[in-house]
Design a protein around this motif. Structure first.
Motif, mmCIF file in Angstrom:
data_model
loop_
_atom_site.group_PDB
_atom_site.id
_atom_site.type_symbol
_atom_site.label_atom_id
_atom_site.label_comp_id
_atom_site.label_asym_id
_atom_site.label_seq_id
_atom_site.Cartn_x
_atom_site.Cartn_y
_atom_site.Cartn_z
ATOM 1 N N GLU A 63 0.881 -1.238 0.187
ATOM 2 C CA GLU A 63 0.073 0.013 0.132
ATOM 3 C C GLU A 63 0.756 1.328 0.002
ATOM 4 O O GLU A 63 0.478 2.228 -0.707
ATOM 5 N N VAL A 64 1.869 1.355 0.720
ATOM 6 C CA VAL A 64 2.966 2.432 0.750
ATOM 7 C C VAL A 64 3.764 2.514 -0.408
ATOM 8 O O VAL A 64 3.646 3.298 -1.019
ATOM 9 N N ILE A 65 4.445 1.562 -0.745
ATOM 10 C CA ILE A 65 5.310 1.448 -1.977
ATOM 11 C C ILE A 65 5.660 0.116 -2.434
ATOM 12 O O ILE A 65 5.675 -0.751 -1.441
ATOM 13 N N VAL A 231 13.753 6.353 -6.777
ATOM 14 C CA VAL A 231 12.837 7.122 -7.671
ATOM 15 C C VAL A 231 11.531 6.821 -7.208
ATOM 16 O O VAL A 231 10.809 7.874 -6.836
ATOM 17 N N GLN A 232 11.305 5.579 -6.697
ATOM 18 C CA GLN A 232 9.979 5.165 -6.116
ATOM 19 C C GLN A 232 9.789 5.874 -4.992
ATOM 20 O O GLN A 232 8.509 6.330 -4.619
ATOM 21 N N MET A 233 10.823 6.000 -4.288
ATOM 22 C CA MET A 233 10.548 6.577 -2.775
ATOM 23 C C MET A 233 10.148 8.125 -2.947
ATOM 24 O O MET A 233 9.418 8.559 -2.280
ATOM 25 N N MET A 234 10.985 8.751 -4.041
ATOM 26 C CA MET A 234 10.499 10.204 -4.030
ATOM 27 C C MET A 234 9.001 10.442 -4.588
ATOM 28 O O MET A 234 8.258 11.234 -4.298
ATOM 29 N N THR A 235 8.816 9.681 -5.609
ATOM 30 C CA THR A 235 7.706 9.963 -6.589
ATOM 31 C C THR A 235 6.327 9.091 -6.279
ATOM 32 O O THR A 235 5.314 9.492 -6.773
ATOM 33 N N ILE A 248 1.876 17.136 2.407
ATOM 34 C CA ILE A 248 2.876 16.097 2.636
ATOM 35 C C ILE A 248 2.273 15.132 3.554
ATOM 36 O O ILE A 248 3.081 14.912 4.527
ATOM 37 N N PRO A 249 1.270 14.306 3.425
ATOM 38 C CA PRO A 249 0.904 13.411 4.431
ATOM 39 C C PRO A 249 1.745 12.252 4.336
ATOM 40 O O PRO A 249 1.982 11.424 5.392
ATOM 41 N N HIS A 250 2.545 12.097 3.418
ATOM 42 C CA HIS A 250 3.416 10.710 3.384
ATOM 43 C C HIS A 250 4.771 10.766 3.636
ATOM 44 O O HIS A 250 5.681 9.753 3.747
ATOM 45 N N ILE A 251 5.131 12.168 4.298
ATOM 46 C CA ILE A 251 6.530 12.205 4.658
ATOM 47 C C ILE A 251 7.018 11.044 5.634
ATOM 48 O O ILE A 251 8.059 10.649 5.620
ATOM 49 N N PRO A 252 6.294 10.645 6.729
ATOM 50 C CA PRO A 252 6.871 9.727 7.675
ATOM 51 C C PRO A 252 7.148 8.231 6.808
ATOM 52 O O PRO A 252 7.999 7.711 7.347
ATOM 53 N N TYR A 253 6.146 8.010 5.915
ATOM 54 C CA TYR A 253 6.369 6.750 5.345
ATOM 55 C C TYR A 253 7.764 6.856 4.386
ATOM 56 O O TYR A 253 8.469 5.906 4.272
ATOM 57 N N GLN A 254 7.798 7.953 3.744
ATOM 58 C CA GLN A 254 8.892 8.462 2.858
ATOM 59 C C GLN A 254 10.086 8.196 3.486
ATOM 60 O O GLN A 254 11.135 7.595 3.285
ATOM 61 N N MET A 255 10.284 8.600 4.994
ATOM 62 C CA MET A 255 11.398 8.805 5.656
ATOM 63 C C MET A 255 11.479 7.246 6.039
ATOM 64 O O MET A 255 12.871 6.637 6.166
ATOM 65 N N THR A 256 10.606 6.521 6.448
ATOM 66 C CA THR A 256 10.814 5.351 6.606
ATOM 67 C C THR A 256 11.394 4.324 5.465
ATOM 68 O O THR A 256 12.403 3.540 5.598
ATOM 69 N N VAL A 257 10.954 4.597 4.195
ATOM 70 C CA VAL A 257 11.677 4.051 3.053
ATOM 71 C C VAL A 257 13.125 4.425 3.040
ATOM 72 O O VAL A 257 14.010 3.431 2.811
ATOM 73 N N PRO B 133 22.180 8.051 0.815
ATOM 74 C CA PRO B 133 21.788 8.093 -0.622
ATOM 75 C C PRO B 133 21.312 9.577 -0.667
ATOM 76 O O PRO B 133 20.467 10.027 0.069
ATOM 77 N N GLY B 134 21.539 10.257 -1.843
ATOM 78 C CA GLY B 134 20.958 11.602 -2.228
ATOM 79 C C GLY B 134 19.612 12.129 -1.808
ATOM 80 O O GLY B 134 19.199 13.113 -1.063
ATOM 81 N N VAL B 135 18.819 10.790 -2.165
ATOM 82 C CA VAL B 135 17.393 11.174 -1.987
ATOM 83 C C VAL B 135 17.128 11.150 -0.682
ATOM 84 O O VAL B 135 16.072 12.006 -0.194
#
Lengths: 287, 324
Positions: A63-65, A231-235, A248-257, B133-135
């Motif tokens: 669901e996240v990525i 790329v997946q992590m950012m987009t 930016i609701p997904h920031i904690p998830y992005q950070m986890t990734v 990593p940069g990202v």
């Protein structure tokens, strides 16, 4: 007393700098554990209730990525680049180190010059050309063709590194084999490569690190399903079950990734610290 | 049969019909052929192609329909205020990130070169950021500088009355990117540290015996021996800083913006060139901008190279100095 004061100032400075350098890591973990609501509406240092479940959600669910498929794509790209660049740079470096031929020094100075050439000047023209050649709309596994093509000629910095390494090996190594009628490629592959373990390890580590963290190349050449984790992590990171509208609701998830994405490199560093430090200090290789 | 007689045998041409020299030449070019092919196919041809494109109004899709418009892309680049604004930001980034990065890493390397406790741990801590990593780095700094929930504004809220927030990424984006770059100065530090460790201790001891104080020892012994490394790192940092665009792209993406077209405050020159290509399909203009950037980098490195004879000391000069 003077020495004590000096040491006191020195260590306080170092510890202060260490805290500054460590802080982003700390902030990374803290942010990953926050709830999306906490980031959107309030400013707080610590998370109200640490959401360790974010890690599970990222790894276990799609669901996240699409974590593992993306990670696999990253590893594919890394393997292609690491194996091909390492092999061909070693071969080219061997050529420059062991043969005296007309034009050798001139060609080597060109290699050194390309090392100084800004990457952007090579990368963008290549992209335009590849796009014209139709490299952008290929099916899996051919979508990784740009990496294969750009890796085959080796990388200037590693050609330089291997040349230095092979030039330092004694001439007797090849003489005995030559008498026995061994071909030059066999000499390179069966005699020189086996003794250059440290050089190969260093090269592979840096190639892996750079390709693993590369963002723009996959962004330009790959599409959604074949895309790498960076790329997946950012987009493509989504926050499951978050209903409110926020920028930016997904920031904690992005950070986890991001944490999961960084961990393999840090582990690699602790296992192969020697090669990192040697590689940087002997060649001036810069990440 | 020993090696010499083998060589003689090969040289006498009875063996292959080729002399050893010629054979070696053929094998040499065989070994380096992948590089030659790559150099022509992936460097020379694309570069000439990019020069050609910069003279056209190519839109990225159809090369046949593009028409040659001469140097007007270059003329537009020089007249457009946007490109000057972008170049100004790139210069700001270079002027901040290069000196601070070099000074901090040199200072850290000097301290780590002293006999202090826990050297290995300090070194590891300062090196760790370069592994991220940069990202992930941009993501972290994006949240540190975030307006709503960022750490910096959290700090501010302790000092100022609540409600005063600064939109760091929007207003001071290029400085945020410079801070991010300085955070990753660990590789530079390791290179300086290796250079410092390569300096024989006797030289510094001799200076101390001659009555030099710490500053004099640094300035007259350590610095000259370190200057070739500093020079090389300086050049590489310039090349890196002038073509920096990935970091600001991700930083702006982490703040909710776009990658190819970052916030105005960090809309550096390469970003400008790339967004002209990727967002506005103006490949000709973008290619012209990239060539202008190339010329700027070339000029700056040449200027640094010209000044290098005043501050870079090579071992050859040192030897001459002792002989005379």
């Amino acid at each position: 007393m003077k020495l004590f004061l000096r040491n006191f100032v020195l260590y306080s400075l170092m510890i202060f700098l260490c805290i500054l350098f460590i802080f982003p890591f700390f902030w990374m973990i803290i942010t990953a554990l926050k709830q999306p609501e906490e980031l959107a509406f309030t400013i707080a240092f610590f998370p109200e209730a640490p959401q360790w479940i974010h890690f599970l959600e990222v790894i276990m669910t799609d669901e996240v990525i699409p974590f593992f498929p993306s990670f696999r794509n990253t590893l594919i790209v890394c393997t292609i680049v690491t194996v091909l660049v390492c092999f061909s740079s070693a071969m080219i470096g061997f050529g420059f180190a062991r043969f005296k031929a007309p034009g050798r020094n001139f060609l080597f100075s060109i290699i050194l010059a390309t090392m100084m050439l800004p990457q952007l000047m090579i990368f963008i023209p290549q992209y335009i050309m590849f796009a014209q050649l139709g490299f952008l709309s290929l099916e899996w596994p051919f979508c990784y063709l740009p990496w294969v093509v750009t890796s085959l000629p080796g990388w200037a910095i590693f050609i330089f590194y291997y040349r230095q390494f092979f030039a330092g090996l004694p001439k007797e190594l090849e003489d005995a084999a030559l008498i026995d009628g061994c071909g030059w490629f066999r000499i390179f592959w069966s005699i020189f490569m086996p003794v250059s373990g440290p050089a190969v390890t260093t090269t592979c580590i840096f190639l892996f690190q750079w390709t693993y963290t590369d963002y723009v190349t996959p962004l330009l050449y790959l599409t959604s399903e074949d895309q790498t984790l960076a790329v997946q992590m950012m987009t493509n990171t989504k926050a499951p079950g978050v209903s409110f509208t926020s920028m930016i609701p997904h920031i904690p998830y992005q950070m986890t990734v991001g944490i999961l994405f960084t961990l393999p490199l840090i582990m690699l560093f602790f296992f192969a610290q020697r090669y990192f430090m040697q590689g940087i200090s002997t060649t001036g290789i810069k990440g | 049969m020993d090696v010499n007689s083998y060589h003689r045998m090969v040289k006498s041409k009875q063996y292959t019909g080729f002399s050893l020299e010629k054979r070696k030449t053929v094998v040499f070019y065989g070994f380096i052929s992948p590089w030659i092919l790559g150099f022509i196919g992936l460097l020379i041809i694309p570069m000439f192609f990019a020069i050609y494109i910069s003279l056209t109004n190519f839109n990225g899709f159809n090369l046949q329909s593009a028409s040659i418009i001469g140097l007007s892309n270059y003329a537009e680049a020089l007249q457009n205020p946007d490109s000057w604004k972008a170049m100004r930001l790139t210069l700001i980034y270079a002027v901040i990130s290069i000196p601070f990065g070099l000074l901090l890493s040199l200072g850290l390397a000097m301290i780590l070169n002293m006999k202090i406790k826990a050297r290995g741990i300090f070194r590891t801590i300062f090196y760790l950021p370069t592994l991220v990593p940069g990202v992930a780095t941009a993501l972290v700094f994006g949240t540190i500088f975030n307006t709503n929930s960022g750490f910096l504004n959290l700090l501010l809220s302790f000092f100022k009355q609540s409600g005063v927030t600064i939109n760091w990424l929007n207003d001071y984006g290029i400085y945020c990117a410079a801070v991010m770059a300085i955070w990753g100065c660990g590789t530079l530090m390791v290179i300086f540290l290796a250079g410092l460790q390569g300096i024989p201790e006797e030289l510094q001891e001799a200076a101390v015996i001659d009555g030099a104080n710490k500053w004099q020892t640094f300035w007259n012994v350590t610095w000259p021996l370190l200057s070739p490394i500093t020079y090389f790192q300086f050049i590489m940092s310039i090349i890196g800083a002038f073509q920096m665009y990935v970091q600001v792209g991700i930083l702006s993406q982490a703040g909710g913006g776009r990658f190819w077209e970052p916030y105005q405050s960090m809309y550096v020159f390469p970003s400008y060139a790339l967004s002209q290509m990727m967002t506005y399909q103006r490949f000709g203009y973008g290619a012209a901008l990239i060539w202008i950037l190339f010329i700027v980098i070339l000029l700056v490195t040449l200027i640094v190279q010209k000044t290098s004879k005043y501050w870079v000391y090579y071992a050859v000069d040192q030897e001459r100095g002792t002989k005379e």
